[in-house]
Design an enzyme around this catalytic site. Structure first.
Site, PDB file in Angstrom:
ATOM      1  N   ARG A 226       0.837  -1.211   0.000  1.00 60.06           N
ATOM      2  CA  ARG A 226       0.000   0.000   0.000  1.00 60.06           C
ATOM      3  C   ARG A 226       0.865   1.252   0.000  1.00 60.06           C
ATOM      4  O   ARG A 226       0.523   2.247  -0.647  1.00 60.06           O
ATOM      5  CB  ARG A 226      -0.981  -0.003   1.176  1.00 60.06           C
ATOM      6  CG  ARG A 226      -2.002   1.117   1.052  1.00 60.06           C
ATOM      7  CD  ARG A 226      -3.338   0.758   1.635  1.00 60.06           C
ATOM      8  NE  ARG A 226      -4.021  -0.295   0.934  1.00 60.06           N
ATOM      9  CZ  ARG A 226      -4.776  -0.125  -0.160  1.00 60.06           C
ATOM     10  NH1 ARG A 226      -4.920   1.060  -0.701  1.00 60.06           N
ATOM     11  NH2 ARG A 226      -5.380  -1.153  -0.707  1.00 60.06           N
TER      12      ARG A 226
ATOM     13  N   HIS B  21       2.129   1.572  -3.504  1.00 61.04           N
ATOM     14  CA  HIS B  21       0.999   1.994  -4.334  1.00 61.04           C
ATOM     15  C   HIS B  21       0.742   3.487  -4.183  1.00 61.04           C
ATOM     16  O   HIS B  21       0.454   4.182  -5.161  1.00 61.04           O
ATOM     17  CB  HIS B  21      -0.241   1.177  -3.935  1.00 61.04           C
ATOM     18  CG  HIS B  21      -1.490   1.578  -4.636  1.00 61.04           C
ATOM     19  ND1 HIS B  21      -2.431   2.404  -4.052  1.00 61.04           N
ATOM     20  CD2 HIS B  21      -1.971   1.272  -5.856  1.00 61.04           C
ATOM     21  CE1 HIS B  21      -3.434   2.576  -4.893  1.00 61.04           C
ATOM     22  NE2 HIS B  21      -3.182   1.904  -5.991  1.00 61.04           N
TER      23      HIS B  21
END
Length: 198
Positions: A38, A41
């Protein structure tokens, strides 16, 4: 507590697919992998895979505390804005600077007075906020210490790791609000197992 399943947008699904074609994250334990992916990302920066520092055991305990309702404290509103599906505490707006004390550090003091021990602390902006947290007897469930910058950021994160507190940090000057909130969101979005339910 009833939890509504999070609907993942097709663009996010495709982004993760592409990330995994460029970087093998399968060797990470589940929560570490969730945080690493994450954060990458959020920043489109694959270097976080080797820059981030965390321990799976700390993440497991923090994940349980978070889903049991532990408070989430942020150093700036921008970090709070990036955390979805959860209310956060930010006292920067009530803080003032003084001799030897930045506004960010004072905001951390005020937040600690409000929430007490056991919170999850998410610091993505000011190294002085992280430094101040380390002076308090906060007994945190987790400190996500990812302040950004060329002055004090590396040193504050080194101090966090040396403190022995449960933490997510990184080695370089990189960091910021987006990656700090992403690390917390990784724990929010990760499913709760029956073993973790209090």
């Amino acid at each position: 507590m009833n939890r509504v399943a999070r609907v993942v947008h097709p663009i996010e699904q495709e982004s993760y697919r592409r990330l995994r074609t460029r970087l093998d994250t399968s060797h990470f334990p589940p929560l570490t992998r969730a945080v690493v992916e994450r954060v990458i990302h959020s920043a489109a920066d694959l270097e976080y895979a080797t820059d981030l520092v965390m321990a799976e055991d700390d993440l497991v305990k923090a994940h349980a505390a978070l889903h049991a309702g532990a408070p989430v404290v942020v150093d700036v509103e921008m970090v709070g804005a990036g955390i979805t599906r959860r209310e956060t505490v930010c006292r920067l707006g009530d803080a003032t600077a003084g001799p030897g004390l930045t506004r960010s550090a004072h905001g951390i003091r005020l937040a600690y007075e409000q929430v007490g021990p056991g919170a999850l602390w998410v610091i993505g902006n000011a190294p002085t906020a992280l430094e101040e947290l380390l002076t308090l007897d906060a007994s945190p469930a987790l400190v996500i210490g990812l302040p950004v910058g060329f002055v004090g950021a590396v040193e504050s994160k080194e101090a966090l790791r040396a403190s022995g507190l449960p933490a997510v940090s990184n080695v370089s000057e990189k960091g910021g609000s987006a990656v700090a909130s992403a690390a917390l969101n990784a724990l929010l979005y990760h499913p709760v197992s029956s073993e973790e339910t209090p």
